[in-house]
Design a protein around this motif. Structure first.
Motif, PDB file in Angstrom:
ATOM      1  N   ALA A 277       0.831  -1.216   0.000  1.00 39.21           N
ATOM      2  CA  ALA A 277       0.000   0.000   0.000  1.00 39.21           C
ATOM      3  C   ALA A 277       0.858   1.257   0.000  1.00 39.21           C
ATOM      4  O   ALA A 277       0.493   2.265  -0.616  1.00 39.21           O
ATOM      5  N   LEU A 278       1.981   1.234   0.682  1.00 40.68           N
ATOM      6  CA  LEU A 278       2.881   2.391   0.694  1.00 40.68           C
ATOM      7  C   LEU A 278       3.682   2.498  -0.601  1.00 40.68           C
ATOM      8  O   LEU A 278       4.091   3.591  -1.006  1.00 40.68           O
ATOM      9  N   TYR A 279       3.883   1.380  -1.253  1.00 40.39           N
ATOM     10  CA  TYR A 279       4.670   1.331  -2.480  1.00 40.39           C
ATOM     11  C   TYR A 279       3.935   1.976  -3.662  1.00 40.39           C
ATOM     12  O   TYR A 279       4.532   2.727  -4.438  1.00 40.39           O
ATOM     13  N   VAL A 280       2.639   1.697  -3.790  1.00 43.85           N
ATOM     14  CA  VAL A 280       1.886   2.090  -4.985  1.00 43.85           C
ATOM     15  C   VAL A 280       1.843   3.603  -5.211  1.00 43.85           C
ATOM     16  O   VAL A 280       2.136   4.068  -6.323  1.00 43.85           O
ATOM     17  N   PRO A 281       1.486   4.428  -4.226  1.00 40.57           N
ATOM     18  CA  PRO A 281       1.452   5.868  -4.512  1.00 40.57           C
ATOM     19  C   PRO A 281       2.830   6.462  -4.793  1.00 40.57           C
ATOM     20  O   PRO A 281       2.923   7.532  -5.391  1.00 40.57           O
ATOM     21  N   GLN A 282       3.884   5.778  -4.404  1.00 42.88           N
ATOM     22  CA  GLN A 282       5.230   6.291  -4.674  1.00 42.88           C
ATOM     23  C   GLN A 282       5.694   5.976  -6.095  1.00 42.88           C
ATOM     24  O   GLN A 282       6.420   6.768  -6.700  1.00 42.88           O
ATOM     25  N   VAL A 283       5.268   4.828  -6.630  1.00 47.71           N
ATOM     26  CA  VAL A 283       5.677   4.466  -7.991  1.00 47.71           C
ATOM     27  C   VAL A 283       4.627   4.885  -9.018  1.00 47.71           C
ATOM     28  O   VAL A 283       4.916   4.970 -10.205  1.00 47.71           O
ATOM     29  N   GLY A 284       3.379   5.110  -8.573  1.00 46.20           N
ATOM     30  CA  GLY A 284       2.348   5.614  -9.467  1.00 46.20           C
ATOM     31  C   GLY A 284       1.668   4.580 -10.325  1.00 46.20           C
ATOM     32  O   GLY A 284       0.938   4.943 -11.273  1.00 46.20           O
ATOM     33  N   ILE A 285       1.843   3.301 -10.039  1.00 48.14           N
ATOM     34  CA  ILE A 285       1.218   2.257 -10.847  1.00 48.14           C
ATOM     35  C   ILE A 285       1.180   0.957 -10.063  1.00 48.14           C
ATOM     36  O   ILE A 285       2.015   0.710  -9.194  1.00 48.14           O
ATOM     37  N   ILE A 286       0.177   0.123 -10.375  1.00 43.20           N
ATOM     38  CA  ILE A 286       0.106  -1.243  -9.865  1.00 43.20           C
ATOM     39  C   ILE A 286      -0.532  -2.089 -10.959  1.00 43.20           C
ATOM     40  O   ILE A 286      -1.560  -1.711 -11.508  1.00 43.20           O
ATOM     41  N   ASN A 287       0.099  -3.185 -11.317  1.00 46.18           N
ATOM     42  CA  ASN A 287      -0.446  -4.071 -12.343  1.00 46.18           C
ATOM     43  C   ASN A 287      -0.182  -5.523 -11.959  1.00 46.18           C
ATOM     44  O   ASN A 287       0.534  -5.794 -10.985  1.00 46.18           O
ATOM     45  N   PRO A 288      -0.745  -6.486 -12.706  1.00 41.84           N
ATOM     46  CA  PRO A 288      -0.595  -7.899 -12.314  1.00 41.84           C
ATOM     47  C   PRO A 288       0.838  -8.398 -12.285  1.00 41.84           C
ATOM     48  O   PRO A 288       1.109  -9.450 -11.707  1.00 41.84           O
ATOM     49  N   GLY A 289       1.766  -7.669 -12.897  1.00 46.47           N
ATOM     50  CA  GLY A 289       3.158  -8.082 -12.850  1.00 46.47           C
ATOM     51  C   GLY A 289       3.708  -8.166 -11.442  1.00 46.47           C
ATOM     52  O   GLY A 289       4.679  -8.897 -11.195  1.00 46.47           O
ATOM     53  N   GLU A 290       3.078  -7.430 -10.498  1.00 44.68           N
ATOM     54  CA  GLU A 290       3.535  -7.486  -9.104  1.00 44.68           C
ATOM     55  C   GLU A 290       3.260  -8.847  -8.467  1.00 44.68           C
ATOM     56  O   GLU A 290       3.838  -9.182  -7.434  1.00 44.68           O
ATOM     57  N   PHE A 291       2.342  -9.630  -9.073  1.00 45.31           N
ATOM     58  CA  PHE A 291       2.061 -10.972  -8.567  1.00 45.31           C
ATOM     59  C   PHE A 291       3.068 -12.005  -9.069  1.00 45.31           C
ATOM     60  O   PHE A 291       2.984 -13.171  -8.670  1.00 45.31           O
ATOM     61  N   SER A 292       3.967 -11.611  -9.929  1.00 42.31           N
ATOM     62  CA  SER A 292       4.897 -12.557 -10.525  1.00 42.31           C
ATOM     63  C   SER A 292       5.628 -13.374  -9.458  1.00 42.31           C
ATOM     64  O   SER A 292       6.144 -12.812  -8.489  1.00 42.31           O
ATOM     65  N   PRO A 293       5.666 -14.704  -9.606  1.00 40.12           N
ATOM     66  CA  PRO A 293       6.400 -15.525  -8.630  1.00 40.12           C
ATOM     67  C   PRO A 293       7.860 -15.107  -8.475  1.00 40.12           C
ATOM     68  O   PRO A 293       8.451 -15.312  -7.410  1.00 40.12           O
ATOM     69  N   ALA A 294       8.431 -14.522  -9.540  1.00 40.11           N
ATOM     70  CA  ALA A 294       9.824 -14.082  -9.450  1.00 40.11           C
ATOM     71  C   ALA A 294      10.006 -13.015  -8.375  1.00 40.11           C
ATOM     72  O   ALA A 294      11.056 -12.953  -7.726  1.00 40.11           O
ATOM     73  N   ASN A 295       8.995 -12.174  -8.155  1.00 37.09           N
ATOM     74  CA  ASN A 295       9.091 -11.148  -7.113  1.00 37.09           C
ATOM     75  C   ASN A 295       9.152 -11.777  -5.726  1.00 37.09           C
ATOM     76  O   ASN A 295       9.894 -11.311  -4.850  1.00 37.09           O
ATOM     77  N   SER A 296       8.357 -12.825  -5.514  1.00 34.85           N
ATOM     78  CA  SER A 296       8.371 -13.508  -4.222  1.00 34.85           C
ATOM     79  C   SER A 296       9.712 -14.203  -3.987  1.00 34.85           C
ATOM     80  O   SER A 296      10.244 -14.197  -2.869  1.00 34.85           O
ATOM     81  N   ILE A 297      10.244 -14.803  -5.038  1.00 36.30           N
ATOM     82  CA  ILE A 297      11.541 -15.474  -4.916  1.00 36.30           C
ATOM     83  C   ILE A 297      12.632 -14.449  -4.630  1.00 36.30           C
ATOM     84  O   ILE A 297      13.549 -14.699  -3.823  1.00 36.30           O
ATOM     85  N   GLU A 298      12.544 -13.293  -5.266  1.00 34.31           N
ATOM     86  CA  GLU A 298      13.536 -12.248  -5.026  1.00 34.31           C
ATOM     87  C   GLU A 298      13.499 -11.782  -3.574  1.00 34.31           C
ATOM     88  O   GLU A 298      14.541 -11.517  -2.967  1.00 34.31           O
ATOM     89  N   ALA A 299      12.293 -11.696  -2.990  1.00 34.85           N
ATOM     90  CA  ALA A 299      12.185 -11.310  -1.583  1.00 34.85           C
ATOM     91  C   ALA A 299      12.857 -12.338  -0.676  1.00 34.85           C
ATOM     92  O   ALA A 299      13.476 -11.990   0.336  1.00 34.85           O
ATOM     93  N   VAL A 300      12.744 -13.618  -1.033  1.00 33.88           N
ATOM     94  CA  VAL A 300      13.432 -14.668  -0.273  1.00 33.88           C
ATOM     95  C   VAL A 300      14.943 -14.459  -0.331  1.00 33.88           C
ATOM     96  O   VAL A 300      15.658 -14.629   0.670  1.00 33.88           O
ATOM     97  N   ILE A 301      15.440 -14.048  -1.499  1.00 37.28           N
ATOM     98  CA  ILE A 301      16.882 -13.811  -1.648  1.00 37.28           C
ATOM     99  C   ILE A 301      17.321 -12.641  -0.772  1.00 37.28           C
ATOM    100  O   ILE A 301      18.407 -12.676  -0.173  1.00 37.28           O
TER     101      ILE A 301
END
Length: 364
Positions: A277-301
């Motif tokens: 929620a804090l991220y979206v108004p700072q970047v100005g966009i939200i789309n389904p790409g944020e659900f990408s499994p690669a993002n979750s894996i990157e957070a694990v890293i």
């Protein structure tokens, strides 16, 4: 007879040093928006880009903290925390879209532009209430928390753990990504939400709002860290760590391991939603790409690099890896994925306890 004062143990000294370092780092971050106000010619001036990108990294640090609570302390290796992050972002995005009103390209007083384009005649029922900021913030917590409650309860009561749980959470975020790509879902399809105008009655494209969002994110990071620290240092936190190390033994002692793990999983999902929620108004966009499994894996890293089960390590890893990503994707963009994969292999083989573990080894 006088008593000699014993020196602090190495781990105790390290913990004090890490907390002091984190506190100093937070203070340095807090100064950045003020330095941004200095003239461009001033040697201490901080650019708009650096303030914006650091605000994103702070949100990523909150996401890393949430994952560290689940994985580092409860042993729940979730590959779906990107979904909780994205759901929180979508809840905020729905609120921002409702605030556009007649200022959109089609001038409709209620329907967002994409709904007018797709031929919607009325606002879907699940969009009702999102014109209210308190309601939207409630959804930022409830939507990811409810999803985590359902997935966690079904998984933990069935004693699904380890790699099987990781695959299940990864499948969850992939399914959500495919669903949100559909235009008939009512979430903007492939384009998602963008062209936001204001928040809390203030335009988003001003220096004051950018600084306000930066400080709101920084405050959320501090509060999230203190909350996680309080939990992990409590009796509940010790039980949670015991479940991570030997769940069957803890269950044999009479503890309800399902309830303990479920609480940690739901709370971590809510924290991830706040980060989104804090991220979206700072970047100005939200789309389904944020659900990408690669993002979750990157957070694990991020957590693995910093050191899981340490909290400070999660923050350190988020800033370190994303700082490296920002530099490398501009210097050599084709190399980033190879570097990211190599970094994970390197940490797994040679730094299983991350950068914090490396620091602990040097203090002994």
């Amino acid at each position: 007879m006088s008593l000699a004062v014993l020196p602090a143990a190495p781990d105790a000294r390290l913990r004090l040093g890490l907390r002091a370092g984190l506190g100093l780092f937070i203070l340095l971050l807090a100064v950045m928006p003020l330095l941004n106000l200095l003239p461009v010619s001033h040697p201490l001036h901080v650019s708009d880009f650096l303030v914006s990108i650091t605000g994103k990294w702070i949100c990523y640090a909150i996401l890393a903290l949430s994952l560290d609570l689940a994985w580092g302390y409860a042993g729940i290796l979730s590959l779906g925390h990107g979904a909780f992050f994205a759901l929180g972002g979508y809840a905020m995005g729905m609120h921002l879209m409702r605030l556009i009103g007649p200022r959109g390209s089609y001038g409709h007083p209620i329907l967002p532009d994409f709904m007018v384009f797709l031929g919607y005649q009325e606002l879907p029922w699940y969009w009702l209430g999102f014109d209210s900021f308190p309601f939207a913030m409630l959804m930022v917590l409830l939507v990811p928390g409810t999803l985590a409650l359902v997935v966690g309860w079904l998984s933990f009561r069935s004693r699904i753990t380890g790699v099987y749980l990781s695959i299940l959470t990864q499948a969850m975020t992939f399914a959500l990504m495919l669903a949100f790509f559909r235009n008939d879902m009512g979430f903007g399809g492939n384009n998602g939400f963008t062209d936001f105008k204001e928040l809390l009655g203030q335009p988003l494209n001003t220096t004051a709002m950018r600084s306000g969002l930066f400080y709101a994110s920084l405050l959320a990071l501090v509060l999230s860290f203190l909350l996680c620290l309080r939990i992990t240092r409590s009796k509940y936190g010790r039980v949670l760590t015991a479940i991570r190390d030997a769940e069957s033994r803890v269950r044999f002692l009479g503890y309800d391991t399902t309830r303990h793990k479920l609480f940690a999983f739901v709370l971590s999902a809510m924290l991830a939603g706040v980060a989104g929620a804090l991220y979206v108004p700072q970047v100005g966009i939200i789309n389904p790409g944020e659900f990408s499994p690669a993002n979750s894996i990157e957070a694990v890293i991020w957590v693995a690099v910093g050191g899981r089960g340490t909290l400070v390590g999660a923050v350190l890893g988020a800033f370190t890896v994303n700082g490296l990503k920002t530099w490398l994707t501009s210097a050599a963009p084709d190399l980033w994925l190879f570097v990211l994969g190599g970094l994970f292999v390197l940490v797994t083989l040679f730094l299983p306890k991350g950068l914090i573990g490396l620091a602990k080894g040097r203090t002994k």
